[in-house]
Write an enzyme that holds these catalytic residues in place. Structure first.
Site, PDB file in Angstrom:
ATOM      1  N   CYS A 109      36.821  89.086  55.275  1.00 59.19           N
ATOM      2  CA  CYS A 109      35.470  89.641  55.409  1.00 59.19           C
ATOM      3  C   CYS A 109      35.215  90.834  54.493  1.00 59.19           C
ATOM      4  O   CYS A 109      34.067  91.234  54.302  1.00 59.19           O
ATOM      5  CB  CYS A 109      35.209  90.033  56.863  1.00 59.19           C
ATOM      6  SG  CYS A 109      35.289  88.640  58.009  1.00 59.19           S
ATOM      7  N   HIS A 252      28.999  94.634  56.609  1.00 58.42           N
ATOM      8  CA  HIS A 252      29.445  93.290  56.959  1.00 58.42           C
ATOM      9  C   HIS A 252      28.860  92.913  58.316  1.00 58.42           C
ATOM     10  O   HIS A 252      28.924  93.686  59.284  1.00 58.42           O
ATOM     11  CB  HIS A 252      30.976  93.262  57.012  1.00 58.42           C
ATOM     12  CG  HIS A 252      31.537  92.043  57.649  1.00 58.42           C
ATOM     13  ND1 HIS A 252      31.190  90.765  57.259  1.00 58.42           N
ATOM     14  CD2 HIS A 252      32.429  91.894  58.669  1.00 58.42           C
ATOM     15  CE1 HIS A 252      31.844  89.896  58.005  1.00 58.42           C
ATOM     16  NE2 HIS A 252      32.600  90.551  58.865  1.00 58.42           N
ATOM     17  N   ASN A 282      28.777  85.503  61.740  1.00 60.19           N
ATOM     18  CA  ASN A 282      29.698  86.109  60.793  1.00 60.19           C
ATOM     19  C   ASN A 282      30.115  85.060  59.761  1.00 60.19           C
ATOM     20  O   ASN A 282      30.880  84.149  60.063  1.00 60.19           O
ATOM     21  CB  ASN A 282      30.917  86.645  61.549  1.00 60.19           C
ATOM     22  CG  ASN A 282      31.937  87.309  60.641  1.00 60.19           C
ATOM     23  OD1 ASN A 282      31.877  87.198  59.422  1.00 60.19           O
ATOM     24  ND2 ASN A 282      32.896  88.001  61.246  1.00 60.19           N
TER      25      ASN A 282
END
Length: 329
Positions: A109, A252, A282
């Site tokens: 990520c 993020h 996500n």
């Protein structure tokens, strides 16, 4: 390094919280209150990681008004390549960027932010003039769709930015900080299957393949709400920037509670926090460029705007960058 243009691509299927509740014991309210997610995009059986990356990259090139053969590099941040030997060369070919070198970078990520900083070094030294950085992931391939603690979180997508060499005075990367801590990496993994097969006589060999995503959600949440404000504080102090000077906070997209907690730590109004988590979940390395592209195209992010960005996740890895958006010439 100038941030010239952006692009994004979303997987074709939309899976709502209500849809997931038909498979696992969960509910829309349970998911929304804990994560902020309402739906996520999941790739169809004939939709590849390369497809998403090429679509996002092509849109960034179109916004920049660049011909593909003027690119010097295609840098693909991904943890889910179509080919373990690397997907970036296939993306380069799909974009017809015949003059560009292409390679993958894996940092989960945090991948897009790490790739952006990596690309900046090539541009600043004069080794490259034009670079396309793409963040793309298809985590739906590695989700246990019967595990309600993880299956509600992840989705598929891609985002891209076109970067160009510029003068030091006009550099759009005003500062960055990067961190890794492998001693905590067990909190979020996509591990190899621990199996082996007979080879010759009494010898055996390892068998390739991966287990579904393994995640200690509570530990990852505590990590994020502790480390992200800390590294952003370091970055702001390093660049002599106050939170009031920021136009946007671009984090993020992992959990809305994390986004809100970081904003509250710096007294940044929630209206200045960019978030599309509700619609995509996500998407790992693609969340930051996907969100940036959405905000650029709807006019929220305009030339000259100052953004503080942070990526964080598996590794464990995390980082922060202070960016000034320039936009196409």
């Amino acid at each position: 390094m100038a941030l010239v243009a952006s692009g994004s691509a979303q997987a074709n299927q939309t899976i709502s919280n209500a849809d997931l509740s038909e498979r696992v014991q969960t509910s829309d309210e349970w998911i929304r209150t804990r994560t902020g997610i309402q739906s996520r995009r999941v790739s169809t059986p004939d939709e590849s990681l390369n497809d998403l990356a090429i679509r996002a990259g092509a849109k960034a090139l179109e916004m920049a008004h660049w011909e593909p053969d003027t690119l010097d590099m295609v840098l693909l941040a991904t943890s889910t390549p179509d080919d373990l030997f690397g997907s970036a060369p296939k993306v380069q070919a799909g974009l017809k960027a015949h003059n560009a070198v292409a390679f993958d970078l894996t940092a989960a990520c945090s991948g897009f932010l790490f790739a952006l900083v990596t690309a900046a070094q090539y541009l600043r030294t004069g080794a490259m003039q034009r670079v396309l950085v793409i963040g793309a992931d298809q985590l739906s391939r590695f989700v246990d769709w019967d595990d309600r603690s993880t299956c509600v979180l992840f989705g598929d997508g891609a985002g891209a930015v076109a970067l160009e060499a510029t003068s030091a005075e006009a550099d759009g990367l005003l500062g960055f900080r990067l961190r890794s801590d492998g001693s905590r990496g067990h909190s979020l993994t996509l591990p190899q299957i621990p199996t082996s097969l007979p080879l010759v006589n009494t010898t055996r060999h390892q068998c390739g393949g991966y287990l579904p995503i393994q995640m200690n959600g509570q530990e990852v949440y505590k990590f994020a709400v502790r480390e992200v404000p800390a590294i952003l504080k370091e970055l702001l102090e390093q660049t002599s920037t106050t939170p009031e000077q920021l136009d946007w906070l671009l984090l993020h997209q992992a959990n809305q509670r994390i986004l809100d907690a970081v904003a509250d730590r710096f007294s940044i109004p929630h209206s200045k926090v960019l978030s599309n988590l509700a619609n995509y979940g996500n998407t790992s390395a693609s969340t930051i460029p996907l969100m940036l592209d959405e905000a650029v195209r709807d006019g929220r992010v305009a030339p000259g705007h100052l953004l503080a960005s942070s990526g964080f996740g598996a590794g464990l890895s995390w980082g922060a960058a202070l960016l000034r958006w320039q936009g196409p010439a």
